[in-house]
Design a protein around this motif. Structure first.
Motif, PDB file in Angstrom:
ATOM      1  N   LEU A 147     -15.344 -24.290   0.379  1.00  0.00           N
ATOM      2  CA  LEU A 147     -14.409 -23.577   1.248  1.00  0.00           C
ATOM      3  C   LEU A 147     -13.887 -24.534   2.317  1.00  0.00           C
ATOM      4  O   LEU A 147     -14.603 -24.908   3.243  1.00  0.00           O
ATOM      5  CB  LEU A 147     -15.108 -22.383   1.908  1.00  0.00           C
ATOM      6  CG  LEU A 147     -15.278 -21.118   1.071  1.00  0.00           C
ATOM      7  CD1 LEU A 147     -16.225 -20.157   1.761  1.00  0.00           C
ATOM      8  CD2 LEU A 147     -13.928 -20.451   0.844  1.00  0.00           C
ATOM      9  N   GLN A 150     -14.121 -23.970   6.422  1.00  0.00           N
ATOM     10  CA  GLN A 150     -15.175 -23.008   6.772  1.00  0.00           C
ATOM     11  C   GLN A 150     -16.574 -23.572   6.575  1.00  0.00           C
ATOM     12  O   GLN A 150     -17.516 -23.131   7.231  1.00  0.00           O
ATOM     13  CB  GLN A 150     -15.013 -21.727   5.935  1.00  0.00           C
ATOM     14  CG  GLN A 150     -13.704 -21.004   6.181  1.00  0.00           C
ATOM     15  CD  GLN A 150     -13.608 -19.717   5.378  1.00  0.00           C
ATOM     16  OE1 GLN A 150     -14.477 -18.860   5.455  1.00  0.00           O
ATOM     17  NE2 GLN A 150     -12.543 -19.584   4.598  1.00  0.00           N
ATOM     18  N   GLU A 266     -13.657 -15.038  11.853  1.00  0.00           N
ATOM     19  CA  GLU A 266     -13.692 -15.890  10.667  1.00  0.00           C
ATOM     20  C   GLU A 266     -12.676 -15.370   9.653  1.00  0.00           C
ATOM     21  O   GLU A 266     -12.464 -14.161   9.537  1.00  0.00           O
ATOM     22  CB  GLU A 266     -15.098 -15.905  10.058  1.00  0.00           C
ATOM     23  CG  GLU A 266     -16.143 -16.534  10.966  1.00  0.00           C
ATOM     24  CD  GLU A 266     -17.532 -16.571  10.361  1.00  0.00           C
ATOM     25  OE1 GLU A 266     -17.680 -16.101   9.214  1.00  0.00           O
ATOM     26  OE2 GLU A 266     -18.461 -17.056  11.033  1.00  0.00           O
ATOM     27  N   PRO A 267     -12.010 -16.259   8.926  1.00  0.00           N
ATOM     28  CA  PRO A 267     -10.935 -15.837   8.018  1.00  0.00           C
ATOM     29  C   PRO A 267     -11.433 -15.031   6.823  1.00  0.00           C
ATOM     30  O   PRO A 267     -12.546 -15.229   6.344  1.00  0.00           O
ATOM     31  CB  PRO A 267     -10.329 -17.167   7.552  1.00  0.00           C
ATOM     32  CG  PRO A 267     -11.428 -18.162   7.718  1.00  0.00           C
ATOM     33  CD  PRO A 267     -12.208 -17.722   8.920  1.00  0.00           C
ATOM     34  N   ASP A 269     -11.122 -14.716   3.145  1.00  0.00           N
ATOM     35  CA  ASP A 269     -10.715 -15.672   2.122  1.00  0.00           C
ATOM     36  C   ASP A 269     -11.144 -15.163   0.753  1.00  0.00           C
ATOM     37  O   ASP A 269     -12.293 -14.765   0.563  1.00  0.00           O
ATOM     38  CB  ASP A 269     -11.359 -17.038   2.418  1.00  0.00           C
ATOM     39  CG  ASP A 269     -10.790 -18.135   1.536  1.00  0.00           C
ATOM     40  OD1 ASP A 269     -11.139 -18.142   0.349  1.00  0.00           O
ATOM     41  OD2 ASP A 269     -10.028 -18.966   2.044  1.00  0.00           O
ATOM     42  N   ILE A 270     -10.225 -15.175  -0.199  1.00  0.00           N
ATOM     43  CA  ILE A 270     -10.529 -14.706  -1.552  1.00  0.00           C
ATOM     44  C   ILE A 270     -11.629 -15.554  -2.179  1.00  0.00           C
ATOM     45  O   ILE A 270     -12.517 -15.049  -2.876  1.00  0.00           O
ATOM     46  CB  ILE A 270      -9.266 -14.738  -2.445  1.00  0.00           C
ATOM     47  CG1 ILE A 270      -8.196 -13.786  -1.897  1.00  0.00           C
ATOM     48  CG2 ILE A 270      -9.626 -14.362  -3.875  1.00  0.00           C
ATOM     49  CD1 ILE A 270      -8.639 -12.330  -1.851  1.00  0.00           C
ATOM     50  N   GLN A 271     -11.579 -16.863  -1.926  1.00  0.00           N
ATOM     51  CA  GLN A 271     -12.599 -17.754  -2.478  1.00  0.00           C
ATOM     52  C   GLN A 271     -13.972 -17.429  -1.910  1.00  0.00           C
ATOM     53  O   GLN A 271     -14.981 -17.446  -2.616  1.00  0.00           O
ATOM     54  CB  GLN A 271     -12.246 -19.210  -2.179  1.00  0.00           C
ATOM     55  CG  GLN A 271     -13.191 -20.221  -2.842  1.00  0.00           C
ATOM     56  CD  GLN A 271     -12.760 -21.656  -2.594  1.00  0.00           C
ATOM     57  OE1 GLN A 271     -11.621 -21.908  -2.228  1.00  0.00           O
ATOM     58  NE2 GLN A 271     -13.670 -22.586  -2.796  1.00  0.00           N
ATOM     59  N   LYS A 272     -14.029 -17.118  -0.611  1.00  0.00           N
ATOM     60  CA  LYS A 272     -15.297 -16.755   0.024  1.00  0.00           C
ATOM     61  C   LYS A 272     -15.830 -15.449  -0.563  1.00  0.00           C
ATOM     62  O   LYS A 272     -17.010 -15.359  -0.929  1.00  0.00           O
ATOM     63  CB  LYS A 272     -15.114 -16.596   1.533  1.00  0.00           C
ATOM     64  CG  LYS A 272     -16.400 -16.202   2.260  1.00  0.00           C
ATOM     65  CD  LYS A 272     -16.132 -15.584   3.614  1.00  0.00           C
ATOM     66  CE  LYS A 272     -15.506 -16.568   4.561  1.00  0.00           C
ATOM     67  NZ  LYS A 272     -15.326 -15.997   5.917  1.00  0.00           N
TER      68      LYS A 272
END
Length: 304
Positions: A147, A150, A266-267, A269-272
């Motif tokens: 990420l 992050q 904190e953002p 995020d699709i990946q997270k």
């Protein structure tokens, strides 16, 4: 569900709550103050140790249980705590540099390590579903570890190593301690952690005394996590197999991820989210297949 299982799950639920408060508190301290991981840990556990000491030292019964724990479980306590201490330093080092959500998810790979320790040292076999769960978790670990902005790859490695060091403690307890005194074990662990962090900070020249307000925050968080959370977790070992302990704690990183998103900016995020889902799904398959296998073995044994 038996009475013992209900009691065990209740203890694990309390563990997750107190662990979460500890991680959130330390993350906030690292965000606001320039403090090394070993100093944060030292003054946190030191404060907690001083607060709870009167509870154990003013009672003859509790003093005897502390001494019994020290004499009976001292070697396991020492090895497990040293492993824990090194894991704590690595985890806090990474937590200073990464968002709360990714760190909370990666540290739960302790579940994966527990399974592997069982395979290597207890002669357990990996079933198809468990192998599939490990593969899914590995993909999730890759997504979380990459990420951008992050989490740094070095921080991810530190968390994965610390998760292994944390897993060693539970493995040792389940293998060598038939019945653990949770409170007394947690109290002695605080003492050993204080000694370790003190001499470690002196050896690397990082010792300093933070402001009292910072010490107080660290102390309260440590009292919740290092003492109460750990005490409940150790006590739960008496009522649940290690697979069930870890299964219940898989809820904690989801809670911490949402805390990071909604309260620490904190953002999203699709990946997270995708990586976290893969890790937790993989660990779920590992944990609950283990539990199902043990239940089937118990049923077959009863029939025979």
């Amino acid at each position: 569900m038996t009475g013992n299982e209900k009691k065990g799950y209740f203890f694990v639920f309390l563990t997750g709550v107190f662990f979460a408060f500890e991680v959130i508190g330390f993350k906030e301290v690292f965000r606001r103050y320039s403090l090394s991981p070993e100093m944060a840990a030292l003054f946190g556990v030191g404060f907690a140790f001083l607060v709870v000491s009167p509870y154990f030292l003013t009672s003859t019964h509790r003093r005897k249980k502390v001494m019994l724990t020290f004499k009976r479980d001292g070697k396991i306590l020492l090895i497990g705590t040293l492993s824990n201490a090194m894991g704590i330093i690595l985890y806090y080092y990474a937590l200073k540099q990464t968002d709360l959500g990714p760190a909370a998810i990666l540290i739960k790979t302790t579940v994966l390590y527990n399974v592997l320790l069982g395979v290597v040292f207890l002669g357990e076999n990996l079933k198809y579903r468990e192998t599939f769960g490990i593969i899914i978790s590995m993909f999730g670990i890759y997504f979380i570890s990459t990420l951008e902005g992050q989490i740094h790859w070095l921080a991810a490695i530190c968390i994965l190593v610390s998760a292994f060091l944390f897993a060693i403690q539970s493995y040792l307890i389940k293998k060598f301690i038939p019945e653990i005194f949770g409170l007394e074990y947690a109290y002695l662990r605080l003492l050993l952690l204080c000694v370790f962090f003190f001499f470690y900070s002196l050896s690397i020249g990082s010792f300093l005394v933070p402001k009292f307000s910072v010490v107080f925050i660290l102390g309260v968080c440590s009292l919740l996590g290092y003492f109460l959370g750990r005490a409940f977790y150790f006590e739960a070992h008496n009522y649940l197999p290690i697979s069930k302990l870890n299964a219940t704690l898989l809820i904690e990183p989801i809670f911490l991820m949402f805390v990071g998103i909604f309260f620490m900016n904190e953002p999203i995020d699709i990946q997270k989210l995708g990586g976290g889902t893969l890790i937790l799904l993989g660990l779920y398959l590992i944990v609950f297949h283990k539990r199902k296998s043990k239940q089937n073995e118990t049923t077959e044994s009863n029939i025979e």
